[in-house]
Design a protein around this motif. Structure first.
Motif, PDB file in Angstrom:
ATOM      1  N   SER A 111       0.811  -1.219   0.000  1.00 28.44           N
ATOM      2  CA  SER A 111       0.000   0.000   0.000  1.00 28.44           C
ATOM      3  C   SER A 111       0.845   1.271   0.000  1.00 28.44           C
ATOM      4  CB  SER A 111      -0.911   0.010   1.230  1.00 28.44           C
ATOM      5  OG  SER A 111      -0.151   0.044   2.420  1.00 28.44           O
ATOM      6  N   LEU A 112       2.164   1.117   0.196  1.00 25.53           N
ATOM      7  CA  LEU A 112       3.055   2.278   0.341  1.00 25.53           C
ATOM      8  C   LEU A 112       2.487   3.236   1.390  1.00 25.53           C
ATOM      9  CD1 LEU A 112       4.019   2.904  -3.387  1.00 25.53           C
ATOM     10  CD2 LEU A 112       5.366   1.746  -1.619  1.00 25.53           C
ATOM     11  N   HIS A 113       2.209   2.651   2.560  1.00 21.28           N
ATOM     12  CA  HIS A 113       1.506   3.375   3.619  1.00 21.28           C
ATOM     13  C   HIS A 113       1.933   2.793   4.970  1.00 21.28           C
ATOM     14  CE1 HIS A 113      -1.932   5.944   4.679  1.00 21.28           C
ATOM     15  NE2 HIS A 113      -2.193   5.074   5.636  1.00 21.28           N
ATOM     16  N   PRO A 114       1.955   3.601   6.025  1.00 20.84           N
ATOM     17  CA  PRO A 114       2.247   3.046   7.350  1.00 20.84           C
ATOM     18  C   PRO A 114       1.199   2.024   7.788  1.00 20.84           C
ATOM     19  CG  PRO A 114       2.464   5.433   7.364  1.00 20.84           C
ATOM     20  CD  PRO A 114       1.834   5.064   6.048  1.00 20.84           C
ATOM     21  N   VAL A 115       1.645   1.065   8.593  1.00 14.81           N
ATOM     22  CA  VAL A 115       0.792   0.041   9.191  1.00 14.81           C
ATOM     23  C   VAL A 115       1.214  -0.078  10.646  1.00 14.81           C
ATOM     24  CG1 VAL A 115       0.221  -2.421   9.186  1.00 14.81           C
ATOM     25  CG2 VAL A 115       0.485  -1.207   7.030  1.00 14.81           C
ATOM     26  N   ALA A 116       0.236  -0.195  11.558  1.00 14.86           N
ATOM     27  CA  ALA A 116       0.538  -0.274  12.991  1.00 14.86           C
ATOM     28  C   ALA A 116       0.154  -1.627  13.558  1.00 14.86           C
ATOM     29  CB  ALA A 116      -0.191   0.828  13.745  1.00 14.86           C
ATOM     30  N   VAL A 117       1.057  -2.200  14.328  1.00 16.74           N
ATOM     31  CA  VAL A 117       0.783  -3.405  15.107  1.00 16.74           C
ATOM     32  C   VAL A 117       0.871  -2.984  16.568  1.00 16.74           C
ATOM     33  CG1 VAL A 117       1.514  -5.751  15.662  1.00 16.74           C
ATOM     34  CG2 VAL A 117       1.765  -4.890  13.320  1.00 16.74           C
ATOM     35  N   LEU A 118      -0.267  -3.082  17.264  1.00 18.02           N
ATOM     36  CA  LEU A 118      -0.319  -2.706  18.675  1.00 18.02           C
ATOM     37  C   LEU A 118       0.003  -3.928  19.520  1.00 18.02           C
ATOM     38  CD1 LEU A 118      -3.500  -0.435  18.682  1.00 18.02           C
ATOM     39  CD2 LEU A 118      -1.098   0.235  18.487  1.00 18.02           C
ATOM     40  N   LEU A 119       1.053  -3.820  20.305  1.00 15.73           N
ATOM     41  CA  LEU A 119       1.534  -4.926  21.130  1.00 15.73           C
ATOM     42  C   LEU A 119       0.862  -4.841  22.500  1.00 15.73           C
ATOM     43  CD1 LEU A 119       5.280  -4.483  20.178  1.00 15.73           C
ATOM     44  CD2 LEU A 119       3.580  -5.947  19.071  1.00 15.73           C
ATOM     45  N   SER A 120       0.035  -5.806  22.810  1.00 21.63           N
ATOM     46  CA  SER A 120      -0.800  -5.765  24.010  1.00 21.63           C
ATOM     47  C   SER A 120      -0.011  -6.007  25.289  1.00 21.63           C
ATOM     48  CB  SER A 120      -1.911  -6.813  23.902  1.00 21.63           C
ATOM     49  OG  SER A 120      -1.347  -8.105  24.024  1.00 21.63           O
ATOM     50  N   ARG A 121      -0.638  -5.695  26.413  1.00 20.20           N
ATOM     51  CA  ARG A 121      -0.049  -5.973  27.729  1.00 20.20           C
ATOM     52  C   ARG A 121       0.234  -7.452  27.882  1.00 20.20           C
ATOM     53  NH1 ARG A 121       0.105  -2.429  31.514  1.00 20.20           N
ATOM     54  NH2 ARG A 121       0.155  -4.002  33.140  1.00 20.20           N
ATOM     55  N   GLU A 122      -0.688  -8.298  27.416  1.00 19.16           N
ATOM     56  CA  GLU A 122      -0.510  -9.742  27.540  1.00 19.16           C
ATOM     57  C   GLU A 122       0.764 -10.206  26.854  1.00 19.16           C
ATOM     58  OE1 GLU A 122      -3.324  -8.352  26.300  1.00 19.16           O
ATOM     59  OE2 GLU A 122      -4.738  -8.691  27.938  1.00 19.16           O
ATOM     60  N   LEU A 123       1.124  -9.539  25.803  1.00 17.13           N
ATOM     61  CA  LEU A 123       2.312  -9.920  25.029  1.00 17.13           C
ATOM     62  C   LEU A 123       3.593  -9.324  25.616  1.00 17.13           C
ATOM     63  CD1 LEU A 123       3.176 -11.364  22.398  1.00 17.13           C
ATOM     64  CD2 LEU A 123       3.003  -9.133  21.288  1.00 17.13           C
ATOM     65  N   MET A 124       3.518  -8.117  26.116  1.00 18.49           N
ATOM     66  CA  MET A 124       4.722  -7.362  26.485  1.00 18.49           C
ATOM     67  C   MET A 124       5.114  -7.436  27.947  1.00 18.49           C
ATOM     68  SD  MET A 124       5.757  -6.026  23.637  1.00 18.49           S
ATOM     69  CE  MET A 124       6.885  -4.757  24.162  1.00 18.49           C
ATOM     70  N   TRP A 125       4.152  -7.613  28.846  1.00 23.08           N
ATOM     71  CA  TRP A 125       4.458  -7.475  30.270  1.00 23.08           C
ATOM     72  C   TRP A 125       4.179  -8.761  31.016  1.00 23.08           C
ATOM     73  CZ3 TRP A 125       2.269  -3.489  27.538  1.00 23.08           C
ATOM     74  CH2 TRP A 125       2.988  -2.303  27.540  1.00 23.08           C
TER      75      TRP A 125
END
Length: 127
Positions: A111-125
Protein backbone atom coordinates in the motif's frame (compact mmCIF):
# COMPACT_ATOMS: atom_id res chain seq x y z
CA UNK A 1 18.93 -7.25 11.45
CA UNK A 2 20.48 -4.01 12.66
CA UNK A 3 19.25 -2.16 15.77
CA UNK A 4 19.39 1.63 15.58
CA UNK A 5 18.80 3.40 18.90
CA UNK A 6 17.29 6.87 18.75
CA UNK A 7 16.84 9.81 21.08
CA UNK A 8 13.38 10.60 19.67
CA UNK A 9 10.90 8.37 17.88
CA UNK A 10 10.33 10.94 15.13
CA UNK A 11 13.94 10.36 14.04
CA UNK A 12 12.92 6.78 13.27
CA UNK A 13 10.51 8.00 10.61
CA UNK A 14 13.35 9.64 8.69
CA UNK A 15 15.68 6.68 9.17
CA UNK A 16 12.98 4.22 8.08
CA UNK A 17 12.15 6.39 5.07
CA UNK A 18 15.82 6.44 4.09
CA UNK A 19 16.04 2.68 4.53
CA UNK A 20 13.03 2.24 2.24
CA UNK A 21 14.59 4.46 -0.43
CA UNK A 22 17.76 2.35 -0.17
CA UNK A 23 15.74 -0.86 -0.62
CA UNK A 24 15.99 -2.01 3.00
CA UNK A 25 13.03 -3.11 5.12
CA UNK A 26 12.67 -1.55 8.54
CA UNK A 27 10.40 -1.62 11.57
CA UNK A 28 9.99 1.00 14.29
CA UNK A 29 9.46 -0.21 17.87
CA UNK A 30 8.06 2.39 20.26
CA UNK A 31 5.60 3.05 23.05
CA UNK A 32 2.36 4.71 22.05
CA UNK A 33 3.61 8.02 23.47
CA UNK A 34 6.50 7.71 21.01
CA UNK A 35 3.96 7.25 18.22
CA UNK A 36 2.18 10.41 19.36
CA UNK A 37 5.50 12.28 19.32
CA UNK A 38 6.26 11.09 15.77
CA UNK A 39 2.98 12.06 14.10
CA UNK A 40 4.48 15.10 12.37
CA UNK A 41 7.11 12.94 10.65
CA UNK A 42 4.55 10.32 9.73
CA UNK A 43 2.22 12.89 8.14
CA UNK A 44 4.79 15.18 6.50
CA UNK A 45 7.12 12.42 5.25
CA UNK A 46 5.66 8.91 5.20
CA UNK A 47 2.11 9.76 4.19
CA UNK A 48 3.04 12.61 1.84
CA UNK A 49 5.69 10.62 -0.03
CA UNK A 50 4.03 7.19 0.26
CA UNK A 51 6.72 5.60 2.41
CA UNK A 52 5.79 2.24 3.96
CA UNK A 53 6.38 2.19 7.73
CA UNK A 54 5.95 -0.79 10.00
CA UNK A 55 5.04 0.66 13.40
CA UNK A 56 5.32 -1.78 16.31
CA UNK A 57 3.69 0.10 19.17
CA UNK A 58 3.56 -1.13 22.76
CA UNK A 59 0.03 -0.34 23.79
CA UNK A 60 0.43 1.50 27.08
CA UNK A 61 -2.42 3.24 28.87
CA UNK A 62 -5.05 0.70 27.89
CA UNK A 63 -6.97 -1.98 29.82
CA UNK A 64 -5.07 -2.99 32.96
CA UNK A 65 -2.68 -0.02 32.91
CA UNK A 66 -1.42 0.78 36.41
CA UNK A 67 0.53 3.95 35.57
CA UNK A 68 -1.79 6.98 35.39
CA UNK A 69 0.66 8.98 33.23
CA UNK A 70 0.21 6.43 30.44
CA UNK A 71 -3.59 6.54 30.21
CA UNK A 72 -4.12 9.69 28.13
CA UNK A 73 -1.76 8.52 25.42
CA UNK A 74 -3.38 5.11 25.46
CA UNK A 75 -6.81 6.63 24.95
CA UNK A 76 -5.59 8.70 21.99
CA UNK A 77 -3.56 6.05 20.13
CA UNK A 78 -6.25 4.18 18.20
CA UNK A 79 -8.35 7.26 17.33
CA UNK A 80 -5.26 8.97 15.90
CA UNK A 81 -4.22 5.89 13.93
CA UNK A 82 -7.74 5.71 12.49
CA UNK A 83 -7.73 9.46 11.74
CA UNK A 84 -4.54 8.96 9.73
CA UNK A 85 -6.08 5.91 7.96
CA UNK A 86 -3.30 3.70 9.30
CA UNK A 87 -4.39 0.05 9.44
CA UNK A 88 -4.23 -1.43 12.95
CA UNK A 89 -3.68 -4.98 14.15
CA UNK A 90 -3.79 -5.95 17.84
CA UNK A 91 -1.14 -8.54 18.60
CA UNK A 92 -2.12 -10.43 21.75
CA UNK A 93 -0.42 -13.83 21.64
CA UNK A 94 3.20 -14.86 21.01
CA UNK A 95 2.15 -17.58 18.57
CA UNK A 96 0.94 -14.92 16.09
CA UNK A 97 4.06 -12.72 16.15
CA UNK A 98 5.93 -13.96 13.08
CA UNK A 99 2.89 -14.23 10.82
CA UNK A 100 1.30 -10.91 11.83
CA UNK A 101 4.49 -8.89 11.55
CA UNK A 102 5.18 -10.41 8.15
CA UNK A 103 1.58 -9.64 7.09
CA UNK A 104 1.92 -6.06 8.35
CA UNK A 105 5.20 -5.56 6.48
CA UNK A 106 3.61 -6.95 3.31
CA UNK A 107 0.63 -4.60 3.63
CA UNK A 108 2.86 -1.58 4.29
CA UNK A 109 4.87 -2.27 1.14
CA UNK A 110 1.88 -3.15 -1.03
CA UNK A 111 0.00 0.00 0.00
CA UNK A 112 3.06 2.28 0.34
CA UNK A 113 1.51 3.37 3.62
CA UNK A 114 2.25 3.05 7.35
CA UNK A 115 0.79 0.04 9.19
CA UNK A 116 0.54 -0.27 12.99
CA UNK A 117 0.78 -3.40 15.11
CA UNK A 118 -0.32 -2.71 18.67
CA UNK A 119 1.53 -4.93 21.13
CA UNK A 120 -0.80 -5.76 24.01
CA UNK A 121 -0.05 -5.97 27.73
CA UNK A 122 -0.51 -9.74 27.54
CA UNK A 123 2.31 -9.92 25.03
CA UNK A 124 4.72 -7.36 26.49
CA UNK A 125 4.46 -7.48 30.27
CA UNK A 126 4.79 -10.10 32.93
CA UNK A 127 2.57 -9.49 35.93
Amino acid sequence: MKLVRLAKEEEGVGISAGAHLAGVNSAMLMQNHGFLASINGIVSLALLYRIPLLLLISYRGHWGEKDPWQTQGGLATEPLLRALSIPIWHLNTPTDITRRIKDAQTLAHASLHPVAVLLSRELMWEE
